[in-house]
Design a protein around this motif. Structure first.
Motif, PDB file in Angstrom:
ATOM      1  N   PRO A 163      -1.941   2.164   5.737  1.00 18.36           N
ATOM      2  CA  PRO A 163      -0.890   1.395   5.416  1.00 18.36           C
ATOM      3  C   PRO A 163       0.578   1.206   6.182  1.00 18.36           C
ATOM      4  O   PRO A 163       1.246   0.416   6.222  1.00 18.36           O
ATOM      5  CB  PRO A 163      -0.490   2.456   3.898  1.00 18.36           C
ATOM      6  N   ASP A 187      -0.028  -1.832   7.800  1.00 18.12           N
ATOM      7  CA  ASP A 187       0.444  -2.914   7.078  1.00 18.12           C
ATOM      8  C   ASP A 187       2.195  -3.077   6.993  1.00 18.12           C
ATOM      9  O   ASP A 187       2.256  -4.207   6.887  1.00 18.12           O
ATOM     10  CB  ASP A 187       0.006  -2.847   5.573  1.00 18.12           C
ATOM     11  N   SER A 227       0.953  -1.037  -0.029  1.00 15.32           N
ATOM     12  CA  SER A 227      -0.052   0.004  -0.099  1.00 15.32           C
ATOM     13  C   SER A 227       0.830   1.341   0.205  1.00 15.32           C
ATOM     14  O   SER A 227       0.275   2.276   0.146  1.00 15.32           O
ATOM     15  CB  SER A 227      -0.946  -0.010   1.168  1.00 15.32           C
ATOM     16  N   ASP A 235       2.806  -4.491  10.478  1.00 16.23           N
ATOM     17  CA  ASP A 235       1.939  -5.759  10.798  1.00 16.23           C
ATOM     18  C   ASP A 235       1.434  -5.203  12.032  1.00 16.23           C
ATOM     19  O   ASP A 235       1.516  -6.041  13.130  1.00 16.23           O
ATOM     20  CB  ASP A 235       2.895  -6.814  10.863  1.00 16.23           C
ATOM     21  N   SER A 254      -4.071  -7.712  15.898  1.00 14.21           N
ATOM     22  CA  SER A 254      -3.632  -8.414  14.553  1.00 14.21           C
ATOM     23  C   SER A 254      -2.850  -9.517  15.126  1.00 14.21           C
ATOM     24  O   SER A 254      -2.820 -10.647  14.236  1.00 14.21           O
ATOM     25  CB  SER A 254      -2.737  -7.574  13.663  1.00 14.21           C
TER      26      SER A 254
END
Ligand code: PBG
Length: 315
Positions: free
Chosen positions: A182, A185, A23, A188, A193
């Motif tokens: 992003p 992302d 991203s 992480d 998550s």
């Protein structure tokens, strides 16, 4: 100021095969050596300020995020490497927050029983993290966690450890924004998550980050941060919050920083890669508008590219 993502190639060798961030086209996760190299290229075009964000492998994530204060942690090694390579030619900021290190993906410690982020327990951990970064040689710590009272507590901890000369750039008006996607992302680090969904964990950061509809709260945060000893105050995200940048500029004598965040970068890159906008013109206009709004410092993933364009325009 150039934000860089660093990973540990010994612990996550697989990233070397695909260091890119889907991203964020044009941004890569870098090894410590890679950060030093990238910083060298940025220095050559006139960018001297850096902030490093570590990607922590899941095996080092814990509920309390103790890895954040490891003197030999990735962030600390990265600071040391930059300072060893470039000394005072670089000004190195750090990120103070637990989210890269937390199995819950939160900037603070989540209470097991109630599923809420605990302010004061978190602040104690942030102080240990900030001191370890100062020991590694950073110039300025930058708490991005948004806990209450953390600027004053970190100032006290740094002073007690002899780091009076290390500054604090406070993420002062940091909103609970969807523009950070992003970035999460890249590291992480999205909430919940990595915790295996066994425990109750808040799905977003709205109990500690600010409500995007609320402008005046930025003034309250500013007063607190000034009283607690912040040296720089930041607004984040950037372009959708130019009014907040202007408001801080008019209400403080401190330098105001603006963070042109990952989602803003992603939008510009996506449109540019489609050929829908003139990337160079749009990016330089956007950065100019940050200055017009009153920003003294701009954090942007475009730092190296924009500085290169500016240099080429002068020659
Ligand atoms: C977390 C942190 C975030 C960013 C910087 N530090 C994400 C978050 O608050 O969830 C976002 C930066 C960006 O989107 O470019 N402490």
């Amino acid at each position: 100021m150039y934000p860089l993502f660093v990973y540990d190639d010994a612990l996550e060798p697989g990233i070397a095969l695909n260091p890119s961030i889907a991203s964020m086209p044009g941004c890569n996760r870098l090894t410590v050596e890679g950060v030093v190299r990238e910083a060298g290229e940025a220095l050559d075009v006139g960018v001297h300020q850096f902030v490093c964000f570590p990607k922590t492998p899941d095996v080092l994530k814990t509920r309390l995020g103790e890895e954040s204060a490891n003197p030999n942690g990735l962030a600390q090694r990265c600071i040391r490497a930059l300072k060893e390579a470039y000394g005072d030619a670089v000004y190195v900021y750090t990120d103070v927050a637990l989210d890269p290190y937390s199995t819950d993906g939160h900037d603070g410690i989540v209470d097991d029983a109630r599923g809420v982020v605990m302010n004061d327990e978190t602040v104690a951990m942030l102080c240990a993290q900030a001191v370890s970064q100062a020991e590694a040689g950073c110039d300025c710590v930058a708490p991005s966690d948004m806990m209450d009272g953390r600027v004053g507590a970190i100032r006290g901890a740094l002073d007690a450890a002899g780091f009076h000369h290390v500054g604090i750039m406070s993420y002062c008006a940091k909103y609970a924004s969807a523009f950070y996607g992003p970035f999460r992302d890249a590291l992480d680090s999205a909430p919940a998550s990595a915790n295996g969904v066994v425990r109750a964990v808040p799905r977003d950061k709205r109990t500690y980050q600010m409500d995007p509809a609320n402008a005046r709260e930025a003034l309250r945060e500013l007063r607190l941060d000034e009283a607690e000893g912040a040296d720089v105050v930041m607004v984040k995200p950037g372009m959708p919050y130019l009014d907040v940048i202007r408001m801080l500029r008019e209400n403080t004598a401190l330098p105001v920083a603006a963070y042109h965040v990952s989602g803003e970068y992603a939008m510009l890159k996506a449109a540019a890669n489609q050929g829908w906008i003139d990337e160079k013109a749009v990016v330089l206009e956007a950065l100019t508008c940050f200055k017009r709004a009153g920003a003294d410092i701009i954090l942007t993933y475009y730092a190296k590219e924009a500085a290169t364009w500016l240099r080429d325009m002068q020659t």
